[in-house]
Design an enzyme around this catalytic site. Sequence first.
Site, PDB file in Angstrom:
ATOM      1  N   LEU A 156       0.979  -1.148  -0.098  1.00 13.97           N
ATOM      2  CA  LEU A 156       0.199   0.129   0.083  1.00 13.97           C
ATOM      3  C   LEU A 156       0.927   1.277  -0.220  1.00 13.97           C
ATOM      4  CD1 LEU A 156      -2.957   0.566   0.136  1.00 13.97           C
ATOM      5  CD2 LEU A 156      -2.846   0.596   2.631  1.00 13.97           C
ATOM      6  N   HIS A 157       1.445   1.414  -1.070  1.00 14.22           N
ATOM      7  CA  HIS A 157       2.396   2.659  -1.285  1.00 14.22           C
ATOM      8  C   HIS A 157       1.535   3.779  -1.591  1.00 14.22           C
ATOM      9  CE1 HIS A 157       2.628   2.131  -5.492  1.00 14.22           C
ATOM     10  NE2 HIS A 157       2.522   1.085  -5.333  1.00 14.22           N
ATOM     11  N   LEU A 158       2.208   4.877  -2.272  1.00 10.93           N
ATOM     12  CA  LEU A 158       1.456   6.257  -2.326  1.00 10.93           C
ATOM     13  C   LEU A 158       0.462   5.962  -3.370  1.00 10.93           C
ATOM     14  CD1 LEU A 158       1.162   8.944  -1.477  1.00 10.93           C
ATOM     15  CD2 LEU A 158       2.986   9.709  -3.095  1.00 10.93           C
TER      16      LEU A 158
END
Length: 98
Positions: free
Chosen positions: A21-23
Site C-alpha cells: 500500500l504505497h502512495l
Amino acid sequence: MADAPPQTGEVEVELLNRHGLHLRPATRFAQEALRFRSDVTVSLDGTEVNGKSILMLTSLAAERGALLRIRATGEDAEACLAALAGLVRDRFGEEVPA
C-alpha cells in the site's frame, strides 16, 4: 418517518499489490472512499486509520500479503465496502504478468 440507523459493515481482504500500500494505491483507495458518504476506516495489526486519508493509509506501511480490515459506516456502507474490497482484490489495477 424516522431516519434509518446507519449501516455498518466490514470486510477483511488480503493486499496482493506487488509493492504493498504505497502512495499510488493509497491515493486510489482514498479517492474511491471519498466517492461515498460513509465513514471508512482501515486497520492492520491493531492500528486503525481514516480510509479517506492518503497520508494515514500510507502510515500503515502495509506490505503484500497483509490482511486489511476495511470498515464502513453510513447510508452507503455496503456499496462502499464492495467497491473498496474490489479495488484491493484487483491489486489497484496493477498489471500482472500472465
